[in-house]
Design an enzyme around this catalytic site. Structure first.
Site, PDB file in Angstrom:
ATOM      1  N   GLU A  19     -51.874  13.691 -15.300  1.00 29.43           N
ATOM      2  CA  GLU A  19     -51.169  13.787 -16.483  1.00 29.43           C
ATOM      3  C   GLU A  19     -51.910  12.842 -17.394  1.00 29.43           C
ATOM      4  O   GLU A  19     -52.704  11.813 -17.017  1.00 29.43           O
ATOM      5  CB  GLU A  19     -49.728  13.345 -16.627  1.00 29.43           C
ATOM      6  CG  GLU A  19     -49.273  12.118 -16.358  1.00 29.43           C
ATOM      7  CD  GLU A  19     -47.943  11.600 -16.238  1.00 29.43           C
ATOM      8  OE1 GLU A  19     -47.248  12.559 -15.456  1.00 29.43           O
ATOM      9  OE2 GLU A  19     -47.683  10.627 -16.755  1.00 29.43           O
ATOM     10  N   HIS A  32     -43.695  12.719 -19.881  1.00 27.22           N
ATOM     11  CA  HIS A  32     -43.469  11.341 -19.239  1.00 27.22           C
ATOM     12  C   HIS A  32     -42.390  10.624 -20.067  1.00 27.22           C
ATOM     13  O   HIS A  32     -42.721   9.399 -20.249  1.00 27.22           O
ATOM     14  CB  HIS A  32     -44.590  10.939 -18.717  1.00 27.22           C
ATOM     15  CG  HIS A  32     -44.520   9.578 -17.709  1.00 27.22           C
ATOM     16  ND1 HIS A  32     -45.515   9.427 -16.650  1.00 27.22           N
ATOM     17  CD2 HIS A  32     -43.430   8.884 -17.187  1.00 27.22           C
ATOM     18  CE1 HIS A  32     -44.937   8.226 -16.122  1.00 27.22           C
ATOM     19  NE2 HIS A  32     -43.851   8.069 -16.343  1.00 27.22           N
ATOM     20  N   ARG A  41     -43.010  10.844 -10.366  1.00 30.32           N
ATOM     21  CA  ARG A  41     -44.291  10.638 -10.577  1.00 30.32           C
ATOM     22  C   ARG A  41     -45.020  11.772 -10.329  1.00 30.32           C
ATOM     23  O   ARG A  41     -44.737  12.552  -9.459  1.00 30.32           O
ATOM     24  CB  ARG A  41     -45.074   9.651  -9.866  1.00 30.32           C
ATOM     25  CG  ARG A  41     -44.654   7.982 -10.104  1.00 30.32           C
ATOM     26  CD  ARG A  41     -45.585   8.028 -11.543  1.00 30.32           C
ATOM     27  NE  ARG A  41     -45.499   6.678 -11.966  1.00 30.32           N
ATOM     28  CZ  ARG A  41     -44.528   6.106 -13.009  1.00 30.32           C
ATOM     29  NH1 ARG A  41     -43.559   6.933 -13.232  1.00 30.32           N
ATOM     30  NH2 ARG A  41     -44.553   4.862 -13.350  1.00 30.32           N
TER      31      ARG A  41
HETATM   32  C1  DGY Z   1     -41.613   3.882 -15.156  1.00 30.92           C
HETATM   33  O1  DGY Z   1     -41.150   2.765 -15.739  1.00 30.92           O
HETATM   34  O2  DGY Z   1     -42.014   3.894 -14.047  1.00 30.92           O
HETATM   35  C2  DGY Z   1     -41.398   5.042 -16.042  1.00 30.92           C
HETATM   36  O3  DGY Z   1     -42.027   6.267 -15.475  1.00 30.92           O
HETATM   37  C3  DGY Z   1     -42.199   4.702 -17.218  1.00 30.92           C
HETATM   38  O4  DGY Z   1     -41.619   5.278 -18.261  1.00 30.92           O
END
Ligand code: DGY
Length: 328
Positions: free
Chosen positions: A268, A286, A239
């Site tokens: 982002e 992402h 993240r």
């Molecule tokens: C998640 O599922 O947390 C992913 O980052 C979304 O793509």
């Protein structure tokens, strides 16, 4: 029978969306516009359940604006877009989509690792720019991935899937995690547990696949970047916020580390412009879980959670089961 009032805040696959049409009183954002907080609050005002995505922030203010809301189903495994404490305090059930995206996200982690190590994107831009005139013995040297040491920070399901891939490259895998894996899992991943400093100081590749929480904020900042090898490559598929992006830009610019491959960013999609001036970073938007099969599986799982919760059953991926006992 009265239909439950449901909001779908982001686009679903058309056929999945259709299955909801007759079943619920539906409001949905099939145009897939990013909903401003005020719009989301307005659409949520009379809803009992919402299917949301990582761009939708479910916080105390939104819950205040949605007094009927009792179920929030996230189409993602990470749920830092949702204030779980605030939901639990208001007895709102929250679900996520674990398990179905591990292999796909691990694939992207490895793609970024390879691309950053072997300068794939940088050399592609150079070829397209018409600069290639001859093969040169000392040009375009990158880093070997095979037999290198890979340090994984965050050894959940995705970290373990990365470790399994690393075995195919004969990598030496070390990891650090809040809790150590059981010996049989360590063995299955051919991974050794080390402390964070040792991982940072000795790894050729450092890969982050942690959840983002206050405790993991800036897991990699100025001090950690200084600990890393000057020829190290950093990869983040966890993240935004796990890395101090300003510090990383500075470290990449000064070549205090060799390169980075990043799928997630602070704030982002408005990432820091400094990244754009650097050749030694590979940037993706992402897309860790973005394969057709996996995104479908995530949507299907989110809907399974929705149907279960609305029919009074325990949703398979409930994050705050304590609210069920607490419901009237
Ligand atoms: C998640 O599922 O947390 C992913 O980052 C979304 O793509």
């Amino acid at each position: 029978m009265k239909k439950s009032k449901v909001l779908v805040a982001g686009k679903l696959f058309d056929d999945l969306h259709e299955t909801l049409l007759g079943r619920y009183d539906l409001v949905s954002n099939q145009a897939d516009e990013v909903l401003e907080p005020a719009t989301l609050a307005r659409l949520m005002a009379d809803r009992e359940a919402a299917v949301v995505t990582p761009v939708d922030r479910v916080d105390a203010a939104l819950l205040e604006a949605a007094p009927q809301l009792s179920i929030v189903c996230n189409i993602a495994v990470g749920y830092n877009n949702i204030d779980l404490g605030a939901c639990t305090a208001r007895k709102v059930v929250v679900t996520n989509t674990p398990g179905v995206l591990d292999e796909t996200t691990a694939d992207l982690g490895f793609a970024l690792l390879l691309a950053a190590a072997r300068r794939v994107v940088e050399s592609d831009r150079w070829v397209r720019g018409g600069h290639w005139q001859a093969w040169r013995t000392t040009a375009w040297m990158g880093r070997d991935v095979h037999h290198a040491r890979l340090g994984i920070l965050g050894m959940g399901r995705i970290g373990q899937a990365i470790a399994r891939r690393a075995a195919g490259f004969a990598m030496d895998v070390v990891y650090h995690n809040r809790s150590r894996l059981a010996p049989e899992l360590e063995q299955a991943c051919s991974a050794r547990y080390v402390d964070k400093d040792q991982l940072l100081e000795t790894s050729d590749f450092v890969l982050l696949c942690l959840p983002y929480t206050p405790a993991t904020h800036h897991t990699i900042g100025i001090a950690e970047l200084q600990c890393m090898r000057s020829d190290a490559v950093l990869v983040n598929i966890g993240r935004g916020g796990l890395i101090d992006d300003a510090a990383l830009i500075e470290a990449l610019r000064a070549r205090r580390i060799a390169a980075a491959g990043l799928d997630v960013f602070e704030n982002e999609p408005l990432l820091q412009r400094g990244f754009f001036d650097l050749d030694n970073v590979v940037l993706t938007p992402h897309i860790g879980s973005a394969s057709l099969a996996t995104r479908r599986a995530m949507c299907e799982l989110a809907l399974q959670n929705l149907h279960a919760a609305l029919s009074g059953a325990v949703p398979p991926n409930i994050l705050n089961p304590q609210v069920l006992g607490a419901r009237p």
